[in-house]
Motif scaffolding. Structure first.
Motif, PDB file in Angstrom:
ATOM      1  N   ASP A   1      67.117  66.903  37.904  1.00 51.87           N
ATOM      2  CA  ASP A   1      66.752  66.502  36.536  1.00 51.87           C
ATOM      3  C   ASP A   1      66.608  64.973  36.472  1.00 51.87           C
ATOM      4  N   TYR A   2      66.164  64.486  35.310  1.00 55.40           N
ATOM      5  CA  TYR A   2      65.843  63.062  35.210  1.00 55.40           C
ATOM      6  C   TYR A   2      67.031  62.128  35.460  1.00 55.40           C
ATOM      7  N   PRO A   3      68.209  62.382  34.869  1.00 57.09           N
ATOM      8  CA  PRO A   3      69.338  61.471  35.171  1.00 57.09           C
ATOM      9  C   PRO A   3      69.651  61.417  36.668  1.00 57.09           C
ATOM     10  N   LEU A   4      69.603  62.580  37.323  1.00 58.61           N
ATOM     11  CA  LEU A   4      69.898  62.621  38.760  1.00 58.61           C
ATOM     12  C   LEU A   4      68.825  61.870  39.559  1.00 58.61           C
ATOM     13  N   LEU A   5      67.561  62.019  39.130  1.00 56.97           N
ATOM     14  CA  LEU A   5      66.466  61.311  39.820  1.00 56.97           C
ATOM     15  C   LEU A   5      66.636  59.804  39.696  1.00 56.97           C
ATOM     16  N   ILE A   6      67.106  59.354  38.526  1.00 61.62           N
ATOM     17  CA  ILE A   6      67.285  57.913  38.323  1.00 61.62           C
ATOM     18  C   ILE A   6      68.429  57.394  39.202  1.00 61.62           C
ATOM     19  N   ILE A   7      69.544  58.137  39.221  1.00 59.43           N
ATOM     20  CA  ILE A   7      70.678  57.732  40.070  1.00 59.43           C
ATOM     21  C   ILE A   7      70.245  57.717  41.544  1.00 59.43           C
ATOM     22  N   ALA A   8      69.567  58.789  41.959  1.00 57.74           N
ATOM     23  CA  ALA A   8      69.135  58.881  43.357  1.00 57.74           C
ATOM     24  C   ALA A   8      68.143  57.765  43.693  1.00 57.74           C
ATOM     25  N   GLY A   9      67.220  57.495  42.778  1.00 59.05           N
ATOM     26  CA  GLY A   9      66.221  56.449  43.009  1.00 59.05           C
ATOM     27  C   GLY A   9      66.870  55.079  43.170  1.00 59.05           C
ATOM     28  N   LEU A  10      67.807  54.767  42.270  1.00 55.24           N
ATOM     29  CA  LEU A  10      68.506  53.473  42.357  1.00 55.24           C
ATOM     30  C   LEU A  10      69.246  53.361  43.690  1.00 55.24           C
ATOM     31  N   LEU A  11      69.931  54.446  44.053  1.00 57.95           N
ATOM     32  CA  LEU A  11      70.711  54.460  45.296  1.00 57.95           C
ATOM     33  C   LEU A  11      69.798  54.294  46.521  1.00 57.95           C
ATOM     34  N   VAL A  12      68.676  55.004  46.524  1.00 57.23           N
ATOM     35  CA  VAL A  12      67.735  54.900  47.651  1.00 57.23           C
ATOM     36  C   VAL A  12      67.152  53.491  47.702  1.00 57.23           C
ATOM     37  N   GLY A  32      69.928  63.028  49.663  1.00 59.65           N
ATOM     38  CA  GLY A  32      70.468  64.371  49.466  1.00 59.65           C
ATOM     39  C   GLY A  32      70.524  64.791  48.005  1.00 59.65           C
ATOM     40  N   LEU A  33      70.611  63.812  47.093  1.00 57.75           N
ATOM     41  CA  LEU A  33      70.673  64.158  45.667  1.00 57.75           C
ATOM     42  C   LEU A  33      69.320  64.621  45.136  1.00 57.75           C
ATOM     43  N   ALA A  34      68.255  63.946  45.533  1.00 57.63           N
ATOM     44  CA  ALA A  34      66.941  64.257  44.948  1.00 57.63           C
ATOM     45  C   ALA A  34      65.974  64.892  45.945  1.00 57.63           C
ATOM     46  N   GLY A  35      66.209  64.728  47.236  1.00 55.77           N
ATOM     47  CA  GLY A  35      65.271  65.245  48.242  1.00 55.77           C
ATOM     48  C   GLY A  35      64.116  64.298  48.516  1.00 55.77           C
ATOM     49  N   PHE A  36      64.211  63.092  47.956  1.00 52.09           N
ATOM     50  CA  PHE A  36      63.154  62.098  48.160  1.00 52.09           C
ATOM     51  C   PHE A  36      63.643  60.937  49.009  1.00 52.09           C
ATOM     52  N   GLU A  68      53.109  63.535  39.863  1.00 52.16           N
ATOM     53  CA  GLU A  68      54.311  64.265  39.436  1.00 52.16           C
ATOM     54  C   GLU A  68      55.193  63.337  38.593  1.00 52.16           C
ATOM     55  N   MET A  69      55.432  63.708  37.333  1.00 51.21           N
ATOM     56  CA  MET A  69      56.202  62.842  36.426  1.00 51.21           C
ATOM     57  C   MET A  69      57.583  62.515  36.998  1.00 51.21           C
ATOM     58  N   LYS A  70      58.249  63.532  37.590  1.00 48.79           N
ATOM     59  CA  LYS A  70      59.596  63.278  38.132  1.00 48.79           C
ATOM     60  C   LYS A  70      59.551  62.296  39.299  1.00 48.79           C
ATOM     61  N   ALA A  71      58.468  62.319  40.070  1.00 48.94           N
ATOM     62  CA  ALA A  71      58.342  61.385  41.184  1.00 48.94           C
ATOM     63  C   ALA A  71      58.079  59.975  40.655  1.00 48.94           C
ATOM     64  N   ILE A  72      57.340  59.891  39.557  1.00 52.43           N
ATOM     65  CA  ILE A  72      57.073  58.577  38.959  1.00 52.43           C
ATOM     66  C   ILE A  72      58.388  57.949  38.509  1.00 52.43           C
ATOM     67  N   VAL A  73      59.245  58.760  37.863  1.00 54.42           N
ATOM     68  CA  VAL A  73      60.551  58.262  37.423  1.00 54.42           C
ATOM     69  C   VAL A  73      61.392  57.843  38.636  1.00 54.42           C
ATOM     70  N   PHE A  74      61.383  58.648  39.695  1.00 55.52           N
ATOM     71  CA  PHE A  74      62.149  58.312  40.908  1.00 55.52           C
ATOM     72  C   PHE A  74      61.663  56.988  41.500  1.00 55.52           C
ATOM     73  N   VAL A  75      60.333  56.820  41.598  1.00 54.83           N
ATOM     74  CA  VAL A  75      59.779  55.603  42.210  1.00 54.83           C
ATOM     75  C   VAL A  75      60.131  54.370  41.378  1.00 54.83           C
ATOM     76  N   VAL A  76      60.063  54.506  40.041  1.00 45.78           N
ATOM     77  CA  VAL A  76      60.426  53.371  39.181  1.00 45.78           C
ATOM     78  C   VAL A  76      61.899  53.006  39.402  1.00 45.78           C
TER      79      VAL A  76
END
Lengths: 143, 144
Positions: free
Chosen positions: B83-94, A98-102, A115-123
């Motif tokens: 944004d990037y901080p939120l993506l990092i938090i969400a990624g870690l959580l997922v 819910g936070l990122a939609g991914f 997508e740079m933001k997706a790369i950061v999310f995946v890492v």
């Protein structure tokens, strides 16, 4: 054995294309589905519906079998208990979703789209999975 | 609740969903495995002999899907507002949570419901619930 490897690749490819066609690879659309109180886009319910209709046929077909059509052993989950790990993990996943939609699949597809933001999310997601493995293998402390 | 009819794409969603279902069906019928993305990806982090290549090829297929698509058409919109901080938090959580809860939208949501697993139905209801609640809190309580 090569057929299994070709199949794994082709399956991943079809899965990824399905995520692109359906709109699931677009976090903006996912969040519009999760936003019941806003301008709600019900599309993703149709993604799940379409996938499950096909899935039910396949999983009904394999019920009771021990091997796949090409003779690979069927690896189906055996756990039956509704433990706290299942529920806490799923609740936590929903918050991240819910936070990122991914969720993991769409993130990999958006990663592949460069997508740079997706790369950061995946890492970050891989780091999270790594943290899980470290916590799992940590010797249990004796109090 | 107001339905955003302009954004609603039932046919593309259904068609894409059927493709996802075909992929899940192929994987259980041919490879004998559940097409659960978090499990397939997570398994690569603790490599077991003979268990790496199929995982890497499956993930490779997913990552190359946009490139294959580009051979025929422009990519659909991928709009990422976080944004990037939120993506990092969400990624870690997922990452942590999908491994802890043994699955995500594909393994529990698609495959698990298709085989009518009570565990997966409970898992899917759980992550759908917190997904809805999180977006409600972010957009309508804290946000905008």
């Amino acid at each position: 054995m090569n057929k299994y490897f070709v199949s794994a690749f082709v399956t991943g490819l079809i899965f990824g294309i399905g995520l692109l066609v359906s709109g699931m690879a677009n976090p903006d659309k996912v969040l519009s589905f999760l936003d019941l109180a806003g301008a709600w886009d019900p599309s993703l319910a149709f993604v799940m519906g379409g996938a499950i209709v096909v899935g039910v046929i396949a999983f009904t077909f394999v019920r009771g079998r021990t091997h796949s059509l090409l003779g690979a052993p069927l690896k189906l989950p055996t756990k039956k208990d509704l433990d706290s790990r299942l529920i806490m993990g799923s609740l936590g996943f929903g918050i991240g979703w819910g936070l990122a939609g991914f969720c993991p699949g769409p993130a990999l597809v958006a990663f592949g789209a460069g997508e740079m933001k997706a790369i950061v999310f995946v890492v970050a997601m891989l780091a999270g999975m790594g943290i899980f493995e470290l916590l799992e293998r940590r010797p249990k402390a004796t109090a | 609740m107001t339905i955003d009819w302009a954004a609603f794409t039932p046919w593309a969603a259904l068609g894409g969903g059927v493709l996802i279902g075909i992929a899940a069906a192929m994987f259980i019928l041919i490879n004998g495995r559940i097409a659960g993305i978090s499990g397939i990806l997570g398994g690569l982090l603790t490599p077991q002999k003979g268990d790496i290549l199929w995982r890497a090829l499956f993930i490779g297929g997913m990552v190359l899907a946009p490139s294959a698509w580009l051979l025929f058409a422009d990519l659909p919109t991928i709009q990422i507002d976080a944004d990037y901080p939120l993506l990092i938090i969400a990624g870690l959580l997922v990452g942590i949570s999908t491994r802890y809860g043994a699955g995500c939208t594909s393994g529990h949501g698609v495959c698990g419901i298709s085989r009518m697993s009570p565990r997966s139905i409970v898992a899917t209801l759980s992550f759908m619930a917190t997904g809805f609640i999180t977006v409600f809190v972010v957009r309508h309580v804290i946000g905008a």
